[in-house]
Design a protein around this motif. Structure first.
Motif, PDB file in Angstrom:
ATOM      1  N   MET A   1      10.869  -0.772 -22.696  1.00 11.79           N
ATOM      2  CA  MET A   1       9.444  -0.137 -22.137  1.00 11.79           C
ATOM      3  C   MET A   1       8.957   0.986 -21.969  1.00 11.79           C
ATOM      4  N   SER A   2       7.970   0.988 -22.640  1.00 10.66           N
ATOM      5  CA  SER A   2       6.686   2.402 -22.720  1.00 10.66           C
ATOM      6  C   SER A   2       5.974   3.008 -21.951  1.00 10.66           C
ATOM      7  N   ILE A   3       5.793   1.810 -20.194  1.00 11.47           N
ATOM      8  CA  ILE A   3       4.835   2.044 -19.515  1.00 11.47           C
ATOM      9  C   ILE A   3       5.892   1.931 -18.078  1.00 11.47           C
ATOM     10  N   LEU A   4       4.486   3.025 -17.409  1.00 15.26           N
ATOM     11  CA  LEU A   4       5.826   3.418 -16.706  1.00 15.26           C
ATOM     12  C   LEU A   4       4.401   3.332 -15.287  1.00 15.26           C
ATOM     13  N   ASN A   5       4.661   2.499 -13.712  1.00 17.74           N
ATOM     14  CA  ASN A   5       4.037   2.543 -12.813  1.00 17.74           C
ATOM     15  C   ASN A   5       3.941   3.893 -12.151  1.00 17.74           C
ATOM     16  N   ILE A   6       3.276   4.367 -11.315  1.00 10.53           N
ATOM     17  CA  ILE A   6       2.836   5.730 -10.567  1.00 10.53           C
ATOM     18  C   ILE A   6       1.961   5.197  -9.205  1.00 10.53           C
ATOM     19  N   ASN A   7       3.100   4.837  -8.222  1.00  9.16           N
ATOM     20  CA  ASN A   7       2.736   4.402  -6.772  1.00  9.16           C
ATOM     21  C   ASN A   7       3.032   5.507  -5.245  1.00  9.16           C
ATOM     22  N   PRO A   8       2.913   6.597  -5.416  1.00 10.40           N
ATOM     23  CA  PRO A   8       2.908   8.062  -4.591  1.00 10.40           C
ATOM     24  C   PRO A   8       3.459   7.369  -3.517  1.00 10.40           C
ATOM     25  N   SER A   9       4.473   7.365  -2.286  1.00 11.18           N
ATOM     26  CA  SER A   9       4.809   6.419  -0.970  1.00 11.18           C
ATOM     27  C   SER A   9       4.085   7.299  -0.069  1.00 11.18           C
ATOM     28  N   SER A  10       3.143   7.801  -0.192  1.00 15.32           N
ATOM     29  CA  SER A  10       2.065   9.016   0.636  1.00 15.32           C
ATOM     30  C   SER A  10       0.702   7.916   0.657  1.00 15.32           C
ATOM     31  N   LEU A  11       0.724   7.425  -0.296  1.00 11.30           N
ATOM     32  CA  LEU A  11      -0.511   6.801  -0.763  1.00 11.30           C
ATOM     33  C   LEU A  11      -0.213   5.143  -0.279  1.00 11.30           C
ATOM     34  N   TYR A  12      -1.439   4.665  -0.376  1.00 12.92           N
ATOM     35  CA  TYR A  12      -1.545   3.083   0.538  1.00 12.92           C
ATOM     36  C   TYR A  12      -1.200   2.267  -0.603  1.00 12.92           C
ATOM     37  N   ASP A  13      -0.354   1.027  -0.155  1.00 12.04           N
ATOM     38  CA  ASP A  13       1.165   0.453  -0.648  1.00 12.04           C
ATOM     39  C   ASP A  13      -1.221  -0.417  -1.679  1.00 12.04           C
ATOM     40  N   GLY A  14      -1.018  -0.040  -3.090  1.00 14.40           N
ATOM     41  CA  GLY A  14      -2.119  -1.030  -4.094  1.00 14.40           C
ATOM     42  C   GLY A  14      -1.667  -2.619  -4.043  1.00 14.40           C
ATOM     43  N   SER A  15       0.281  -2.950  -3.559  1.00 12.48           N
ATOM     44  CA  SER A  15       0.551  -4.088  -4.600  1.00 12.48           C
ATOM     45  C   SER A  15      -0.229  -5.081  -4.130  1.00 12.48           C
ATOM     46  N   SER A  16      -0.900  -5.331  -2.656  1.00 11.22           N
ATOM     47  CA  SER A  16      -1.492  -6.622  -2.250  1.00 11.22           C
ATOM     48  C   SER A  16      -2.636  -6.796  -3.527  1.00 11.22           C
ATOM     49  N   SER A  17      -3.397  -5.494  -3.808  1.00 12.59           N
ATOM     50  CA  SER A  17      -4.198  -5.593  -4.582  1.00 12.59           C
ATOM     51  C   SER A  17      -4.304  -5.733  -6.762  1.00 12.59           C
ATOM     52  N   CYS A  18      -2.446  -5.649  -6.532  1.00 10.42           N
ATOM     53  CA  CYS A  18      -2.417  -5.540  -8.170  1.00 10.42           C
ATOM     54  C   CYS A  18      -2.309  -4.514  -8.877  1.00 10.42           C
TER      55      CYS A  18
ATOM     56  N   GLN B   1      -9.555   6.661  -7.273  1.00 10.43           N
ATOM     57  CA  GLN B   1      -8.742   7.150  -6.344  1.00 10.43           C
ATOM     58  C   GLN B   1     -10.447   6.994  -4.988  1.00 10.43           C
ATOM     59  N   VAL B   2      -9.583   6.721  -3.285  1.00  7.83           N
ATOM     60  CA  VAL B   2     -11.004   6.539  -2.985  1.00  7.83           C
ATOM     61  C   VAL B   2     -10.179   7.712  -1.118  1.00  7.83           C
ATOM     62  N   ASP B   3     -11.006   7.669  -0.652  1.00  9.25           N
ATOM     63  CA  ASP B   3     -10.021   8.455   0.264  1.00  9.25           C
ATOM     64  C   ASP B   3      -9.966   7.072   1.824  1.00  9.25           C
ATOM     65  N   TRP B   4      -8.924   7.122   1.712  1.00 10.03           N
ATOM     66  CA  TRP B   4      -8.173   5.686   2.194  1.00 10.03           C
ATOM     67  C   TRP B   4      -6.465   6.333   2.880  1.00 10.03           C
ATOM     68  N   ASP B   5      -6.343   5.821   4.105  1.00  9.29           N
ATOM     69  CA  ASP B   5      -5.058   6.236   4.699  1.00  9.29           C
ATOM     70  C   ASP B   5      -4.175   4.530   4.204  1.00  9.29           C
ATOM     71  N   SER B   6      -2.918   4.878   4.773  1.00  7.80           N
ATOM     72  CA  SER B   6      -2.211   4.606   5.049  1.00  7.80           C
ATOM     73  C   SER B   6      -2.521   2.506   4.931  1.00  7.80           C
ATOM     74  N   ASN B   7      -3.315   2.535   5.886  1.00  9.02           N
ATOM     75  CA  ASN B   7      -4.522   1.385   6.050  1.00  9.02           C
ATOM     76  C   ASN B   7      -5.051   0.795   5.059  1.00  9.02           C
ATOM     77  N   CYS B   8      -5.102   1.359   4.277  1.00 12.94           N
ATOM     78  CA  CYS B   8      -6.621   1.280   3.317  1.00 12.94           C
ATOM     79  C   CYS B   8      -7.852   1.379   4.025  1.00 12.94           C
ATOM     80  N   GLU B   9      -8.166   2.125   5.086  1.00 10.49           N
ATOM     81  CA  GLU B   9      -9.207   2.882   5.815  1.00 10.49           C
ATOM     82  C   GLU B   9      -9.935   3.944   5.212  1.00 10.49           C
TER      83      GLU B   9
END
Length: 133
Positions: free
Chosen positions: A1-18, A36-44
């Protein structure tokens, strides 16, 4: 597969919204960065004003680009979504863009919208870049 997902651990977890913060097509070297938005790790939201949010958004964007093996110099396009009229916020947004983009001049589109990811979210920036991966 030639597609990589990028999800930095320092940013909020987007997996709940796919979502991934970015996807990289390793065959073409293109990086597609989610808004990209101004969210902390709790999506606030962390900042109340457009300028403060723009600063945080650009820091998040750089984090994603770095993890994707890219950088601000490799930005091809930015789409900036602003709650309300874009022209009313340029005085706060342009200095932040200048600070982070320097002499890089990606194609930029500004779009005024009535809503974003949350009621407190005032600005969202998505991007396309090249990577060295």
């Amino acid at each position: 597969m030639s597609i990589l997902n990028i999800n930095p651990s320092s940013l909020y977890d987007g997996s709940s919204s796919c979502l991934s913060h970015a996807r990289v097509d390793t065959k073409t070297g293109l990086v597609f960065v989610s808004g990209q938005v101004d969210w902390d790790s709790n999506c606030e939201v962390k900042n109340k004003g457009v300028g403060g949010q723009a600063e945080s958004v650009m820091q998040n964007l750089l984090t994603v680009l770095d993890e994707a093996g890219s950088s601000v110099e490799n930005l091809l396009q930015l789409r900036i979504y602003v709650r309300g009229e874009v022209s009313e916020h340029l005085g706060e947004i342009v200095p932040v863009l200048s600070k982070y983009l320097g002499t890089t001049r990606p194609a930029i589109t500004g779009v005024g919208v009535t809503s974003l990811a949350s009621p407190e979210t005032l600005i969202e920036i998505e991007a396309v870049a090249k990577t060295l991966l």
